[in-house]
Motif scaffolding. Structure first.
Motif, PDB file in Angstrom:
ATOM      1  N   GLY A  65      -8.044  -1.339  13.086  1.00  0.00           N
ATOM      2  CA  GLY A  65      -7.297  -0.128  12.769  1.00  0.00           C
ATOM      3  C   GLY A  65      -6.142  -0.254  12.042  1.00  0.00           C
ATOM      4  O   GLY A  65      -5.860   0.816  11.445  1.00  0.00           O
ATOM      5  N   GLY A  66      -5.495  -1.164  11.984  1.00  0.00           N
ATOM      6  CA  GLY A  66      -4.436  -1.338  11.450  1.00  0.00           C
ATOM      7  C   GLY A  66      -4.569  -1.475   9.829  1.00  0.00           C
ATOM      8  O   GLY A  66      -4.008  -0.921   8.917  1.00  0.00           O
ATOM      9  N   GLY A  67      -5.976  -1.870   9.299  1.00  0.00           N
ATOM     10  CA  GLY A  67      -6.409  -1.962   8.055  1.00  0.00           C
ATOM     11  C   GLY A  67      -6.556  -0.565   7.562  1.00  0.00           C
ATOM     12  O   GLY A  67      -6.201  -0.230   6.386  1.00  0.00           O
ATOM     13  N   ILE A  68      -7.398   0.116   8.496  1.00  0.00           N
ATOM     14  CA  ILE A  68      -7.502   1.582   7.998  1.00  0.00           C
ATOM     15  C   ILE A  68      -6.212   2.227   8.094  1.00  0.00           C
ATOM     16  O   ILE A  68      -6.302   3.186   7.225  1.00  0.00           O
ATOM     17  CB  ILE A  68      -8.420   2.363   9.498  1.00  0.00           C
ATOM     18  CG1 ILE A  68      -9.997   1.221   9.252  1.00  0.00           C
ATOM     19  CG2 ILE A  68      -8.701   3.701   9.210  1.00  0.00           C
ATOM     20  CD1 ILE A  68     -10.712   1.656  10.708  1.00  0.00           C
ATOM     21  N   GLY A  69      -5.303   2.303   8.919  1.00  0.00           N
ATOM     22  CA  GLY A  69      -4.102   3.065   8.857  1.00  0.00           C
ATOM     23  C   GLY A  69      -3.358   2.719   7.632  1.00  0.00           C
ATOM     24  O   GLY A  69      -2.870   3.541   6.919  1.00  0.00           O
ATOM     25  N   ALA A  70      -3.249   1.335   7.236  1.00  0.00           N
ATOM     26  CA  ALA A  70      -2.434   0.908   5.960  1.00  0.00           C
ATOM     27  C   ALA A  70      -3.126   1.544   4.824  1.00  0.00           C
ATOM     28  O   ALA A  70      -2.656   1.953   3.880  1.00  0.00           O
ATOM     29  CB  ALA A  70      -2.376  -0.649   5.988  1.00  0.00           C
ATOM     30  N   ALA A  71      -4.570   1.775   4.721  1.00  0.00           N
ATOM     31  CA  ALA A  71      -5.188   2.034   3.680  1.00  0.00           C
ATOM     32  C   ALA A  71      -4.881   3.432   3.601  1.00  0.00           C
ATOM     33  O   ALA A  71      -4.760   4.127   2.434  1.00  0.00           O
ATOM     34  CB  ALA A  71      -6.577   1.935   3.843  1.00  0.00           C
ATOM     35  N   ALA A  72      -4.954   4.254   4.343  1.00  0.00           N
ATOM     36  CA  ALA A  72      -4.601   5.696   4.498  1.00  0.00           C
ATOM     37  C   ALA A  72      -3.178   5.932   3.932  1.00  0.00           C
ATOM     38  O   ALA A  72      -2.838   6.982   3.177  1.00  0.00           O
ATOM     39  CB  ALA A  72      -5.039   6.208   5.675  1.00  0.00           C
ATOM     40  N   ARG A  73      -2.208   5.323   4.439  1.00  0.00           N
ATOM     41  CA  ARG A  73      -0.871   5.285   4.028  1.00  0.00           C
ATOM     42  C   ARG A  73      -0.785   4.870   2.483  1.00  0.00           C
ATOM     43  O   ARG A  73      -0.047   5.708   1.726  1.00  0.00           O
ATOM     44  CB  ARG A  73       0.115   4.466   4.691  1.00  0.00           C
ATOM     45  CG  ARG A  73       1.551   4.418   4.156  1.00  0.00           C
ATOM     46  CD  ARG A  73       2.631   3.506   5.006  1.00  0.00           C
ATOM     47  NE  ARG A  73       2.064   2.235   5.712  1.00  0.00           N
ATOM     48  CZ  ARG A  73       1.921   1.194   5.184  1.00  0.00           C
ATOM     49  NH1 ARG A  73       2.180   0.879   4.182  1.00  0.00           N
ATOM     50  NH2 ARG A  73       1.273   0.169   6.058  1.00  0.00           N
ATOM     51  N   TYR A  74      -1.584   4.097   1.965  1.00  0.00           N
ATOM     52  CA  TYR A  74      -1.604   3.464   0.698  1.00  0.00           C
ATOM     53  C   TYR A  74      -2.033   4.799  -0.266  1.00  0.00           C
ATOM     54  O   TYR A  74      -1.386   5.189  -1.224  1.00  0.00           O
ATOM     55  CB  TYR A  74      -2.304   2.352   0.328  1.00  0.00           C
ATOM     56  CG  TYR A  74      -2.345   2.102  -1.023  1.00  0.00           C
ATOM     57  CD1 TYR A  74      -1.092   1.562  -1.739  1.00  0.00           C
ATOM     58  CD2 TYR A  74      -3.661   1.934  -1.646  1.00  0.00           C
ATOM     59  CE1 TYR A  74      -1.494   1.036  -3.095  1.00  0.00           C
ATOM     60  CE2 TYR A  74      -3.724   1.800  -3.033  1.00  0.00           C
ATOM     61  CZ  TYR A  74      -2.706   0.971  -3.848  1.00  0.00           C
ATOM     62  OH  TYR A  74      -2.687   0.846  -5.046  1.00  0.00           O
ATOM     63  N   GLY A  75      -3.091   5.303   0.550  1.00  0.00           N
ATOM     64  CA  GLY A  75      -3.807   6.439  -0.235  1.00  0.00           C
ATOM     65  C   GLY A  75      -2.588   7.551  -0.508  1.00  0.00           C
ATOM     66  O   GLY A  75      -2.624   8.335  -1.554  1.00  0.00           O
ATOM     67  N   ALA A  76      -1.857   7.834   0.721  1.00  0.00           N
ATOM     68  CA  ALA A  76      -0.869   8.944   0.423  1.00  0.00           C
ATOM     69  C   ALA A  76       0.058   8.554  -0.418  1.00  0.00           C
ATOM     70  O   ALA A  76       0.583   9.467  -1.426  1.00  0.00           O
ATOM     71  CB  ALA A  76      -0.178   9.150   2.107  1.00  0.00           C
ATOM     72  N   ALA A  77       0.505   7.366  -0.604  1.00  0.00           N
ATOM     73  CA  ALA A  77       1.361   6.896  -1.835  1.00  0.00           C
ATOM     74  C   ALA A  77       0.951   7.044  -3.012  1.00  0.00           C
ATOM     75  O   ALA A  77       1.576   7.435  -3.874  1.00  0.00           O
ATOM     76  CB  ALA A  77       1.962   5.518  -1.368  1.00  0.00           C
TER      77      ALA A  77
END
Length: 161
Positions: A42-54
């Motif tokens: 889940g942390g990997g998925i969330g961090a990837a989503a945050r990176y996408g937002a950035a």
């Protein structure tokens, strides 16, 4: 009066598990392994989503870090909804909360980047902007989770009528 032997200091432990007993130590790891795995996933998925937002909404050097502020506010709102749903409505599987709450939303929200953003603003001579961002993020995050919890409970109450 005797002084305690430093080797005999007891660390706080789970009262249900005695890690000095090999069978219980092994059983404890087996119980925790799935939780560690879903939090990591889940942390990997969330961090990837945050990176996408950035990547979608980049911030200019020395500019106000709106993307990080909104990511943190949205993540806090979603965790407010999630906690109401899995505590008041739905008897969720034991891995749902670690996966979504700690993993996905913990990886998505980023209070470490928030701290770095403040430092960068201050280092760039934008101390006022850094202080405004410091306060705005905390207020936005707290307001988001409070409003999300209140709105979710209100919707659930309305639907039950």
């Amino acid at each position: 009066m005797t002084t305690p032997d430093a080797r005999m200091v007891e660390e706080p432990t789970d009262p249900d598990v005695d890690l000095r007993v090999p069978a219980q130590r092994q059983r404890s790891w087996r119980a925790q392994a799935p939780i560690v795995a879903v939090v990591a996933l889940g942390g990997g998925i969330g961090a990837a989503a945050r990176y996408g937002a950035a990547l979608l909404w980049p911030v200019a050097a020395g500019g106000f870090p709106w993307t990080t502020l909104w990511v943190n506010a949205v993540g806090c709102a979603v965790i407010g909804v999630l906690m109401v749903v899995i505590t008041d409505v739905w008897a969720a599987h034991r891995l749902v909360r670690p996966f979504f709450g700690t993993g996905v939303l913990g990886g998505f929200t980023t209070f470490s980047t928030y701290a770095i953003d403040i430092q960068r603003l201050v280092d760039a001579g934008e101390a006022r902007t850094g202080l405004a961002y410091l306060a705005a993020t905390v207020l936005a995050a707290l307001a988001a989770v409070w409003l999300a919890v209140a709105a979710t409970r209100r919707v659930l109450t309305w639907r039950q009528r």
